[in-house]
Design an enzyme around this catalytic site. Structure first.
Site, mmCIF file in Angstrom:
data_model
loop_
_atom_site.group_PDB
_atom_site.id
_atom_site.type_symbol
_atom_site.label_atom_id
_atom_site.label_comp_id
_atom_site.label_asym_id
_atom_site.label_seq_id
_atom_site.Cartn_x
_atom_site.Cartn_y
_atom_site.Cartn_z
ATOM 1 N N GLY A 209 7.989 -15.534 -15.130
ATOM 2 C CA GLY A 209 7.464 -16.864 -14.865
ATOM 3 C C GLY A 209 8.011 -17.499 -13.608
ATOM 4 O O GLY A 209 7.902 -18.718 -13.436
ATOM 5 N N CYS B 228 22.082 -12.971 -11.877
ATOM 6 C CA CYS B 228 21.405 -12.678 -13.138
ATOM 7 C C CYS B 228 20.067 -11.999 -12.880
ATOM 8 O O CYS B 228 19.718 -11.011 -13.534
ATOM 9 C CB CYS B 228 21.199 -13.971 -13.933
ATOM 10 N N ALA C 72 8.956 -10.922 -19.375
ATOM 11 C CA ALA C 72 10.300 -11.448 -19.628
ATOM 12 C C ALA C 72 10.150 -12.890 -20.081
ATOM 13 O O ALA C 72 9.766 -13.757 -19.298
ATOM 14 C CB ALA C 72 11.140 -11.363 -18.357
ATOM 15 N N MET C 73 10.442 -13.159 -21.358
ATOM 16 C CA MET C 73 10.183 -14.462 -21.960
ATOM 17 C C MET C 73 11.493 -15.203 -22.220
ATOM 18 O O MET C 73 12.301 -14.761 -23.037
ATOM 19 C CB MET C 73 9.389 -14.305 -23.253
ATOM 20 N N SER C 74 11.684 -16.309 -21.524
ATOM 21 C CA SER C 74 12.905 -17.110 -21.692
ATOM 22 C C SER C 74 12.774 -18.117 -22.813
ATOM 23 O O SER C 74 13.770 -18.712 -23.233
ATOM 24 C CB SER C 74 13.220 -17.842 -20.388
ATOM 25 N N GLY C 75 11.556 -18.353 -23.283
ATOM 26 C CA GLY C 75 11.328 -19.387 -24.274
ATOM 27 C C GLY C 75 10.842 -20.686 -23.662
ATOM 28 O O GLY C 75 10.508 -21.635 -24.364
ATOM 29 N N GLY C 76 10.784 -20.746 -22.347
ATOM 30 C CA GLY C 76 10.283 -21.925 -21.644
ATOM 31 C C GLY C 76 8.789 -21.873 -21.451
ATOM 32 O O GLY C 76 8.128 -20.877 -21.774
ATOM 33 N N VAL C 77 8.246 -22.922 -20.863
ATOM 34 C CA VAL C 77 6.797 -23.003 -20.701
ATOM 35 C C VAL C 77 6.276 -21.989 -19.679
ATOM 36 O O VAL C 77 5.188 -21.429 -19.847
ATOM 37 C CB VAL C 77 6.382 -24.444 -20.302
ATOM 38 N N ASP C 78 7.041 -21.712 -18.628
ATOM 39 C CA ASP C 78 6.548 -20.838 -17.568
ATOM 40 C C ASP C 78 6.272 -19.417 -18.060
ATOM 41 O O ASP C 78 5.165 -18.895 -17.919
ATOM 42 C CB ASP C 78 7.534 -20.809 -16.400
ATOM 43 N N CYS D 35 22.723 -21.649 -17.328
ATOM 44 C CA CYS D 35 22.597 -21.554 -18.782
ATOM 45 C C CYS D 35 23.925 -21.507 -19.514
ATOM 46 O O CYS D 35 24.025 -21.981 -20.647
ATOM 47 C CB CYS D 35 21.741 -20.351 -19.160
#
Length: 378
Positions: free
Chosen positions: A144, A120, A26-32, A217
């Site tokens: 992450g 969420c 699951a990719m949020s676009g953040g570094v983690d 968000c």
């Protein structure tokens, strides 16, 4: 004839090679989450990245730098392209609005103080997205989040992150056991966020120095009231500010502008300091009182999620530690079940500002394990 030796488990706990193990990240676009994808891809896993579009990025609710903003989708896609694994964007706008945003607004209208990030995780990421992972024949789903998953004697267990400053257990208490069996949290063992950023630099990720998202968000600039008024215009209806005896002290511009424990901005200066001690949505009243009126030792819970080894309803009472706010450390308490999914908590030391709609998370008082938690109710 010699028996074949059982195959050693890989780092995700499966008795097969990494290349034969599919992981949905699951990719949020953040570094983690980007580091999670990079590490697992480097280890040879069959990584599939998924990013969720949770609301209309052109709408007034969107904000720069939030976890769901369009820039973040772009960053997640770029990480996948550079590392060379497939990446998909799924439109979950309707699900997110129904399961998170609408409930958030309704809870505030009812005088509660909700935690939408928990909903969420519970209703979108760890329910709907997890089912998508299974549809894609993934062996597990990795995120992450800073939390740890260990295999116990009986089942998978949820434990606090090694870095107490990054621990996200408060926001993951409602994770069900069957979800925990399927989830993986590769960052939970790291001792600091700097280790995560060092890994991002090692893999050449452009998000290595990307700032962490601080706000919910879909809440621009942290203004809950502005969002709720947009969603529910009737929420700004004025009403009375009264003391504990019912005496009218002033007028407010909508209970959505107040939270339990608030002192500033009441507009009723003079005399001893007064705090918001209760919100009565039916009467449209903000009830204020002295700081002592905020203290409570007994907390009622609903929708309890139990992750312990015992059967919840078999417990007469149990000594645990609890957190009634994400910003507070665990404190000693007694848990007493009152039904299949309800309980009372008796705090060893009274807490101030305990508010309906917040979470109460259960911890092992002698270790790092999370035993679940429940939602605080009146």
């Amino acid at each position: 004839m010699a028996l074949d030796k059982p195959m050693k488990l890989n780092s995700l706990g499966f008795a097969k090679s990494p290349q034969d193990t599919r992981v949905l990240v699951a990719m949020s676009g953040g570094v983690d989450s980007s580091v999670v994808a990079a590490v697992l891809h480097d280890q040879g896993y069959d990584v599939v990245g998924i990013t969720l579009q949770l609301y209309d990025h052109g709408a007034a609710l969107a904000k720069k730098g939030a976890c769901c903003a369009g820039r973040d989708i772009h960053d997640a896609r770029r990480v996948a392209q550079e590392l060379g694994f497939p990446h998909y964007v799924l439109d979950y706008e309707n699900r997110f609005k129904e399961s998170v945003i609408d409930e958030f607004a309704d809870a505030y209208l009812a005088g509660s103080t909700p935690v939408p990030c928990i909903r969420c995780n519970e209703k979108v990421k760890f329910r709907d997205l997890l089912e998508t992972a299974k549809d894609l024949d993934a062996d597990c789903m990795a995120t992450g989040h800073y939390i740890q998953r260990f295999m116990g004697v009986q089942k998978a267990e949820l434990h606090a992150a090694a870095d107490a400053n990054r621990d996200q257990s408060y926001f993951l208490f409602s994770t069900k056991q069957e979800q925990l069996d399927y989830l993986r949290f590769p960052l939970g063992h790291l001792k600091s966020k700097s280790e995560t950023r060092d890994l991002a630099r090692k893999y050449g990720l452009e998000v290595a120095d990307k700032p962490d998202s601080q706000d919910i968000c879909f809440v621009p600039n942290g203004s809950y009231a502005a969002v709720i008024e947009k969603l529910r215009p009737e929420a700004a209806a004025p009403g009375e500010i009264v003391d504990l005896t019912g005496k009218v002290l002033g007028v407010h511009k909508g209970i959505i502008n107040y939270t339990i424990g608030q002192r500033r901005g009441l507009g009723i200066g003079g005399g001893d300091p007064l705090y918001v001690v209760k919100l009565d949505a039916d009467k449209k009243q903000v009830i204020v009182g002295p700081k002592s009126a905020l203290a409570t030792r007994m907390v009622n819970l609903k929708e309890v999620n139990w992750l312990g080894d015992d059967i919840f309803t078999d417990l007469a009472e149990r000594r645990i530690a609890v957190r009634v706010r994400s910003t507070r450390p665990p404190t000693d308490a007694i848990l007493r079940p009152t039904g299949p999914s309800s309980a009372t908590i008796e705090l060893a030391v009274a807490e101030e500002g305990v508010s309906a709609g917040q979470a109460c998370v259960f911890y092992d008082p002698d270790g790092t394990r999370i035993f679940g938690g429940g939602w605080i109710t009146r």
